[in-house]
Motif scaffolding. Structure first.
Motif, PDB file in Angstrom:
ATOM      1  N   TRP A 121      19.926  -4.372   5.520  1.00 37.84           N
ATOM      2  CA  TRP A 121      18.763  -3.664   4.981  1.00 37.84           C
ATOM      3  C   TRP A 121      18.085  -2.813   6.051  1.00 37.84           C
ATOM      4  CZ3 TRP A 121      13.807  -4.279   6.817  1.00 37.84           C
ATOM      5  CH2 TRP A 121      13.536  -5.426   7.567  1.00 37.84           C
ATOM      6  N   ARG A 124      20.180   0.397   6.515  1.00 37.22           N
ATOM      7  CA  ARG A 124      19.921   1.387   5.469  1.00 37.22           C
ATOM      8  C   ARG A 124      18.738   2.279   5.844  1.00 37.22           C
ATOM      9  NH1 ARG A 124      20.857  -1.237  -0.521  1.00 37.22           N
ATOM     10  NH2 ARG A 124      22.980  -1.993  -0.171  1.00 37.22           N
ATOM     11  N   LEU A 125      17.730   1.696   6.447  1.00 37.37           N
ATOM     12  CA  LEU A 125      16.569   2.473   6.883  1.00 37.37           C
ATOM     13  C   LEU A 125      16.927   3.391   8.052  1.00 37.37           C
ATOM     14  CD1 LEU A 125      13.938  -0.409   6.812  1.00 37.37           C
ATOM     15  CD2 LEU A 125      14.044   1.517   5.209  1.00 37.37           C
ATOM     16  N   HIS A 126      17.834   2.931   8.871  1.00 38.31           N
ATOM     17  CA  HIS A 126      18.217   3.657  10.087  1.00 38.31           C
ATOM     18  C   HIS A 126      19.205   4.790   9.804  1.00 38.31           C
ATOM     19  CE1 HIS A 126      18.321   4.109  14.362  1.00 38.31           C
ATOM     20  NE2 HIS A 126      19.583   3.759  14.502  1.00 38.31           N
ATOM     21  N   HIS A 144      13.034   7.170   9.469  1.00 35.87           N
ATOM     22  CA  HIS A 144      12.384   6.770   8.222  1.00 35.87           C
ATOM     23  C   HIS A 144      11.075   6.065   8.583  1.00 35.87           C
ATOM     24  CE1 HIS A 144      11.595   4.696   4.432  1.00 35.87           C
ATOM     25  NE2 HIS A 144      12.442   5.541   3.864  1.00 35.87           N
ATOM     26  N   ILE A 146       9.546   3.488   7.473  1.00 36.16           N
ATOM     27  CA  ILE A 146       9.644   2.025   7.575  1.00 36.16           C
ATOM     28  C   ILE A 146      10.420   1.624   8.817  1.00 36.16           C
ATOM     29  CG2 ILE A 146      10.368  -0.103   6.415  1.00 36.16           C
ATOM     30  CD1 ILE A 146      10.081   1.327   3.762  1.00 36.16           C
ATOM     31  N   ASP A 147      11.441   2.399   9.157  1.00 37.76           N
ATOM     32  CA  ASP A 147      12.196   2.193  10.395  1.00 37.76           C
ATOM     33  C   ASP A 147      11.231   2.209  11.573  1.00 37.76           C
ATOM     34  OD1 ASP A 147      13.612   2.659  12.810  1.00 37.76           O
ATOM     35  OD2 ASP A 147      15.181   3.803  11.825  1.00 37.76           O
ATOM     36  N   PRO A 266      17.988   5.046   2.044  1.00 37.82           N
ATOM     37  CA  PRO A 266      18.009   3.578   2.089  1.00 37.82           C
ATOM     38  C   PRO A 266      18.174   2.933   0.713  1.00 37.82           C
ATOM     39  CG  PRO A 266      16.216   4.453   3.421  1.00 37.82           C
ATOM     40  CD  PRO A 266      16.745   5.590   2.617  1.00 37.82           C
TER      41      PRO A 266
END
Length: 275
Positions: A121, A124-126, A144, A146-147, A266
């Protein structure tokens, strides 16, 4: 030494912004004169590419301000409670600063970066960062939101473990911004110099291997400032830079400059993730 560090603690926001803009401008200029052998097809529009990355930078800067305000009390608590590694010993201030920088680089750069690749997970952000097919100085701003929040959380862990004063942390932020833009910039140092420097610090060519579109190179060279962590933990790679091809082999490379596509990466179930 303390007066030097006080400068970073009380550094006004406009000077921090000037540092960011100044570094971006300097490396943007150098990219036009000292491009690396891994430079992608010149048909790509540099300004269009930068626009997407600068929009993502604006998200990051907003998060950075909010995070800074939210954690200001943590630094005060650490000093009042005298909590952390640096309170266990009486050391010269320059030694304490070096320890703080090493711990921050290990946890808030190498450590979290490693996890961003290894945990599905988080990977996916990265993806947004690695989807760039035209890696240059602006790629250092491509994260991102959130990243970036995850990275800030790990930085806070390093702060609490060491009990460092806020001046150390602000100094680290200034230095790590330089390395982020330096290592992503589409520039080539003399090959022998780059390789020698990579024994101590992360260099532009060293980091470009990390942005190669295929494994296993994608899962190497996680460091930001010091290369010692990659060497110590067996993730260091140095090869022929002419083999580098940017982007990811699991993503539509024609969408590299489409902001909506990037922000949805993501959550795109159509992509076959490597993890």
């Amino acid at each position: 030494m303390q007066h030097f560090l006080d400068f970073f603690e009380y550094m006004p926001i406009w000077q921090k912004l000037l540092w960011i803009v100044g570094l971006l401008s300097v490396f943007w200029f150098l990219e036009g004169h000292y491009q690396g052998v891994y430079t992608p097809a010149k048909s790509q529009n540099k300004r269009s590419h930068a626009k997407v990355n600068f929009i993502l930078l604006s998200f990051v800067m907003i998060i950075n301000v909010i995070f800074g305000l939210a954690t200001a009390g943590v630094f005060q608590w650490l000093q009042d409670a005298q909590w952390g590694l640096l309170f266990l010993f009486e050391l010269p201030i320059w030694v304490e600063l070096l320890i703080a920088l090493l711990v921050l680089d290990l946890i808030a750069q190498y450590g979290v970066h490693y996890l961003l690749h290894k945990i599905k997970w988080m990977w996916r952000l990265h993806l947004i960062h690695h989807s760039d097919t035209q890696v240059d100085v602006t790629t250092g701003t491509r994260h991102h939101p959130i990243d970036f929040c995850i990275r800030e959380f790990f930085a806070l862990i390093a702060v609490i473990l060491t009990g460092m004063p806020i001046s150390f942390y602000f100094f680290y932020r200034i230095i790590t911004i330089f390395f982020t833009y330096f290592t992503h910039a589409d520039i080539a140092l003399p090959a022998s110099l780059d390789k020698k420097l990579s024994w101590v610090i992360v260099t532009p060519t060293m980091h470009k291997f990390h942005h190669h579109h295929e494994m296993p190179w994608t899962d190497t060279n996680y460091g930001n400032m010091f290369s010692i962590w990659d060497r110590l933990f067996g993730t260091f790679l140095y090869d022929d830079p002419s083999k580098i091809e940017f982007g990811l082999d699991i993503i539509d490379k024609t969408q590299t400059n489409v902001l909506g596509y990037q922000l949805r990466l993501p959550f795109n179930k159509k992509i076959s993730y490597k993890k």
